[in-house]
Design a protein around this motif. Structure first.
Motif, short mmCIF file in Angstrom:
data_model
loop_
_atom_site.label_atom_id
_atom_site.label_comp_id
_atom_site.label_asym_id
_atom_site.label_seq_id
_atom_site.Cartn_x
_atom_site.Cartn_y
_atom_site.Cartn_z
N ILE A 223 19.10 -26.45 -18.24
CA ILE A 223 18.13 -26.48 -19.34
C ILE A 223 17.42 -27.83 -19.39
O ILE A 223 16.19 -27.89 -19.56
CB ILE A 223 18.82 -26.16 -20.67
N THR B 47 20.96 -24.91 -27.14
CA THR B 47 21.83 -25.43 -26.07
C THR B 47 23.05 -26.14 -26.65
O THR B 47 24.17 -25.96 -26.18
CB THR B 47 21.04 -26.41 -25.18
N ARG C 137 23.86 -27.41 -19.58
CA ARG C 137 23.17 -28.68 -19.85
C ARG C 137 22.26 -29.07 -18.70
O ARG C 137 21.09 -29.45 -18.92
CB ARG C 137 24.21 -29.78 -20.10
#
Length: 521
Positions: free
Chosen positions: A369, A337, A366
């Motif tokens: 996840i 990520t 962001r």
């Protein structure tokens, strides 16, 4: 005033019979008691509320009625009620758009109005006052000036009834517009001037158009979801639910760090060393020494869990823990990520364009996840990070206290697992699901009291003569691009002590807000 508007007994003020008897009612009230005068005032307010003709008038009234009701951290149920009612109002506005009562521009105008009012109710009270002032101006031509003081004086339950009436009336507007929409379509279908073949062709085109509208709505909705980073009212990570879960964590920490009672023996020597390390002035000749010790232990637990996570993540990056792939799934996701977000930030900078999707992708990545990791990350209790960290915080507690009751010891084992899970879930993952990522900060011993950022048991008249002794839960704050616009999710929890001029001058701060300039970037 509760109940569906379809069965309402509201009196229409335009009814002639009402006008005929207005003089007689006025004469009667001249002889009535004060109780009946008050009752008549309520009746006239009721009549005025029912006399509003347009849906937007009820929308502005909704804003005014919510004005004087506080929405702070101690009123979670009211905050939930507020968000639910705003959601209902937005749904009614969308239904009016669907029924062709308003156009797309008006839909966006009223939806944005409600969204902004909700945000300002939590974050910017001055902007909220401006909203209420504008709403009063909008209703001035309807005669609200005669009733605004009466509206403000209503009790909370009475205001709830008024809001329910508003929601019922909005639902009535939707029902009536829906029936009118159907009638218009039927009249067009039954036009006797159209030949049979033309009618068939029109029907075919209508079906094709309906299908295209549905497809377009689907694509627009999908695009909206892709570009909208604001969390919905139903999202488990919205601010209200997140604050509620943080309060649950605070309660768990309080229970886990108890040092008072016959089942606990305090190691005073080690505890005094802990006081000194945290620059606390408490000692065991003071009646609140154990309270201060419990507060320091709460802070230590949080920091130890976060440090353990960071250490584990650092070792993962250096390939130390990569042999067992199942144990490092969450770290693989986090690492990927970070790299993907950085790539898209570079992409936005190096590849110019005007689309909204590319701009919002780093934030959406962001949020999505971290929402998933906050829900299921380390969910198996035998994960080495959870097990090892839980043991560390138990061992740390045992340095300063000894528990003599075996039943409590069993509870402590379970609590240490729960607390480790929750601290990682909230501080590492779920805070990052917000549109703007919040920051947290522990205040230091000797910092001056700031009630905007701190919560404690001090009295108003003595707070200026006290400073922080220990901050046992951090302040969690959202700082937007506009530095003056700050949203406090959770105030810091602190115990205080009388101000010591020499200590405060070296250890304290003249302005607590100034600290965040170096913390929030």
């Amino acid at each position: 005033m509760e109940g569906s508007s379809s069965s309402s007994n509201y009196v229409n003020p335009r009814n002639k019979s009402y006008d005929k008897h207005s003089t007689r009612h006025s004469n009667y009230n001249n002889y009535n008691s004060q109780h009946n005068l008050d009752y008549n005032d309520d009746y006239l307010l009721f009549i005025w509320l029912a006399s509003l003709k347009r849906f937007e008038e009820y929308l502005y009234l909704f804003i005014i009625v919510w004005n004087n009701l506080r929405l702070d951290n101690d009123r979670i149920s009211r905050s939930l009620e507020f968000n639910d009612e705003v959601g209902q109002m937005k749904n009614h506005i969308e239904d009016l758009f669907t029924n062709s009562v308003i156009n797309k521009q008006e839909l966006e105008k009223y939806s944005t109005l409600l969204d902004d009012y909700r945000d300002h109710s939590y974050n910017d009270l001055e902007a909220k006052k401006e909203f209420v002032h504008n709403a009063l101006n909008k209703l001035e031509k309807c005669g609200i000036s005669k009733y605004k003081h009466q509206l403000n004086g209503l009790k909370a339950l009475q205001k709830r009834h008024v809001r329910q009436m508003i929601l019922d009336r909005m639902e009535s507007f939707v029902d009536i517009s829906s029936q009118s929409h159907i009638v218009d379509e039927e009249e067009n279908d039954l036009s006797v001037d159209n030949p049979i073949e033309l009618r068939k062709e029109i029907e075919s085109l209508r079906k094709q158009n309906s299908k295209l509208v549905q497809e377009n709505s689907h694509y627009q909705a999908t695009l909206g979801k892709m570009t909208n980073t604001r969390l919905s009212d139903q999202d488990p990570n919205n601010a209200t639910q997140l604050i509620s879960d943080i309060k649950e964590l605070q309660h768990l920490l309080e229970e886990f760090t108890i040092v008072q009672g016959p089942d606990y023996k305090i190691n005073e020597k080690k505890s005094m060393e802990l006081f000194s390390k945290n620059k606390c002035q408490a000692n065991f000749s003071m009646p609140n020494a154990k309270l201060i010790l419990g507060g320091i232990l709460q802070k230590c637990v949080i920091l130890q869990i976060l440090e353990s996570f960071e250490s584990y993540f650092k070792n993962f990056k250096t390939n130390k823990y990569r042999n067992n792939t199942d144990d490092v799934l969450e770290f693989e996701i986090l690492n990927t990520t970070e790299r993907l977000t950085q790539c898209f930030n570079n992409f936005n900078e190096k590849r110019p364009g005007k689309d909204d999707i590319t701009q919002t992708i780093p934030t959406k990545i962001r949020q999505q996840i971290c929402a998933s990791l906050g829900s299921r990350g380390f969910s198996n209790e035998n994960h080495p990070l959870i097990v090892e960290t839980a043991k560390k915080i138990r061992d740390s507690m045992n340095i300063y206290r000894e528990i003599t009751d075996p039943d409590i010891l069993d509870e402590i084992d379970t609590q240490s697992i729960q607390i480790t899970h929750k601290v990682i879930s909230i501080f590492i993952f779920r805070l990052k699901t917000q549109q703007i990522e919040p920051k947290y900060h522990f205040f230091k011993s000797g910092d001056e009291i700031d009630t905007r950022l701190m919560q404690g048991s001090w009295r108003e008249e003595v707070k200026k003569s006290e400073v922080v002794e220990v901050c046992y839960f951090p302040c969690i704050l959202i700082q937007e691009d506009n530095k003056s616009n700050q949203k406090i999710l959770v105030k810091a929890q602190v115990y205080t002590r009388p101000k010591n001029t020499a200590t405060s001058a070296t250890g304290g701060s003249s302005s607590v807000f100034d600290m965040f300039k170096n913390i929030i970037k």
